[in-house]
Scaffold this active site. Structure first.
Site, PDB file in Angstrom:
ATOM      1  CB  VAL A  52      -0.850  -0.052   1.224  1.00  0.00           C
ATOM      2  CG1 VAL A  52      -1.901   1.235   1.085  1.00  0.00           C
ATOM      3  CG2 VAL A  52      -1.865  -1.138   1.229  1.00  0.00           C
ATOM      4  CB  ALA A  94       4.588   2.519   0.940  1.00  0.00           C
ATOM      5  CE  LYS A  95       5.311  -1.264   8.015  1.00  0.00           C
ATOM      6  NZ  LYS A  95       5.958  -0.624   8.933  1.00  0.00           N
ATOM      7  N   GLY A  96       3.852  -2.756   3.448  1.00  0.00           N
ATOM      8  CA  GLY A  96       3.828  -4.005   2.701  1.00  0.00           C
ATOM      9  C   GLY A  96       3.475  -5.069   3.664  1.00  0.00           C
ATOM     10  CG  ASP A 130       6.982  -4.012  10.360  1.00  0.00           C
ATOM     11  OD1 ASP A 130       7.426  -2.729  10.898  1.00  0.00           O
ATOM     12  OD2 ASP A 130       6.128  -4.419  10.676  1.00  0.00           O
TER      13      ASP A 130
END
Ligand code: NAD
Length: 415
Positions: free
Chosen positions: A59, A104-106, A145
């Protein structure tokens, strides 16, 4: 414990700051939604020959201040809403630190603790392949993360590089130093967190030396916070991981606990310590509490019983909105995640810049540059909170959202 949808929490936080800064309603509306959300399915041939299909996400919340940046989480609880919230928090964190990035992050819904190394490698490489259409050193730069690490970043960097036909070290950060990682990146989140803690304690005439510390979560952020706090002369009395916690009011040694965790897979069962649950650990009396695990740990249920002098959010989103209000009324300061754990993305930014220029800094240079970004970011937040009579989170959000809103306004709405 009542489950709070992290995206609902992120939206509530944005609403609160929008009201406070009189945010333009159009810009507020724009910032509620991610710019782009990619859902991918990831087929993996498991070691027993079975084909398992995992779901993954990437995202990108906002790119008005630069390419987007944010980690990748491998965890059974990963959902699209989780990743949307984490991506929005990255936008604010990068802006709060003045980094030239959006957020953003995944994530992949999986449990890497139950997978072999080769299954995790296949999952990482196929996920990197699936999201390759939206990432890149000038577009969106992932990092580690929860339950991802430098080796996984190395596989992702290699996969992306194989696709384009040449080495692209700047496509991910948090890589091993052998392939372009920055010195000090592994410690950066915890180091940055303790820089802000030192400054917060200084503001009230205290210091970390001699303080008692409780840490929830014993991965990158939590275990290294233990090591660095101990090096500063603090007494870490309790720590935990997903299996439970341990307490020894005389202090727990970093070398002992980390060796025990390496050997047995958990901090639980460490000789000479009393067992306790994660819920009990949060309510211990201490000078400093560092939540360094997952979201939604400090809620309206337990906030009235917390006995910490100061809370530093090494984790993202550990405190609900209601709990934050209770703690503010109880005069327990909370250094918010977007400041407390920003050391990771700050040093990731150094790593990316080094990859783009092909020139490297020593660990001392990295730590000094990190210090020089973390301390003013904390001080600006602290001063604004004092002037406005508000909590540190709202102050940090005011500074961050105003920066993002200014960029949105200058760039305008296309077409
Ligand atoms: P990690 O995978 O290295 O460690 C996670 C730790 O949390 C493990 O010890 C695990 O056992 C523990 N844990 C998992 N579920 C738990 C539960 N229910 N109760 C207690 N402990 C539990 O992950 P990390 O990188 O240390 O990330 C931890 C937090 O810090 C996350 O919120 C992450 O978003 C945040 N963070 C990490 C970085 C970074 O650079 N690693 C940067 C910024 C923020």
């Amino acid at each position: 414990m009542k489950e709070v949808n992290p995206y609902v929490l992120a939206l509530k936080q944005l609403d609160r700051v929008a009201k406070k800064i009189n945010l333009d309603p159009g810009i507020h509306e724009k910032l509620k939604y991610p710019k782009r959300a990619l859902i991918v399915s990831i087929p993996v041939v498991m070691d027993d020959g079975r084909l398992e299909v995992f779901t993954g996400y990437r995202v990108q919340h906002n790119v008005d201040r630069g390419p987007s940046k944010g980690g990748i989480r491998f965890h059974p609880d990963v959902t699209l809403d989780h990743v949307k919230a984490l991506a929005m928090w990255m936008t604010w964190k990068c802006a709060a630190m003045g980094l030239p990035y959006g957020g953003a992050k995944g994530g992949v819904t999986c449990d890497p603790r139950k997978m072999s190394r080769s299954e995790v490698e296949k999952l990482s490489r196929r996920y990197a392949t699936e999201i390759a259409i939206v990432i890149g050193p000038d577009r969106d730069i992932p990092a580690p993360d929860v339950y991802t690490n430098p080796q996984i970043m190395g596989w992702m960097m290699d996969t992306y590089s194989m696709h384009v036909g040449h080495a692209v070290p700047g496509v991910v950060t948090g890589k091993p130093v052998e392939i372009g990682g920055a010195y000090g990146r592994v410690e950066a989140t915890a180091r940055g967190c303790l820089f802000t803690v030192g400054e917060a304690l200084k503001c009230s005439g205290k210091e970390l030396k001699g303080s008692t510390v409780v840490i929830q979560g014993y991965g990158n952020a939590g275990s290294i916070s233990h090591r660095l706090a101990e090096e500063e002369g603090a007494r870490v009395i309790a720590v935990s991981d997903s299996k439970g916690g341990i307490l020894n009011s005389e202090g727990l040694s970093f070398s002992g606990v980390s060796a025990h965790k390496k050997e047995t897979g958990s901090v639980v069962g460490f000789p000479g310590a009393h067992p306790l649950t994660n819920a009990e650990l949060l309510e211990l009396e201490c000078d400093l509490l560092i939540p360094a695990a997952l979201e939604n740990q400090i809620t309206a249920d337990n906030a009235p019983r917390l006995k910490a002098g100061l809370i530093a959010e090494a984790a993202n989103g550990p405190t609900t909105e209601e709990a934050g209000e209770i703690l503010f009324k109880r005069k327990i300061p909370v250094i918010p995640d977007i400041i407390a754990n920003a050391g990771g993305v700050v040093v990731s930014c150094f790593e990316w810049a080094q990859n783009l220029m092909g020139y490297f800094w020593t660990e001392d240079e990295v730590n000094k540059k990190l210090h020089d970004i973390m301390i003013p970011a904390f001080r600006n937040t602290y001063e604004l909170a004092g002037q406005e009579g508000i909590d540190l989170r709202l102050a940090a959000y005011m500074l961050a959202v105003e920066r993002v809103a200014a960029a949105v306004k200058i760039r305008g709405v296309y077409p």
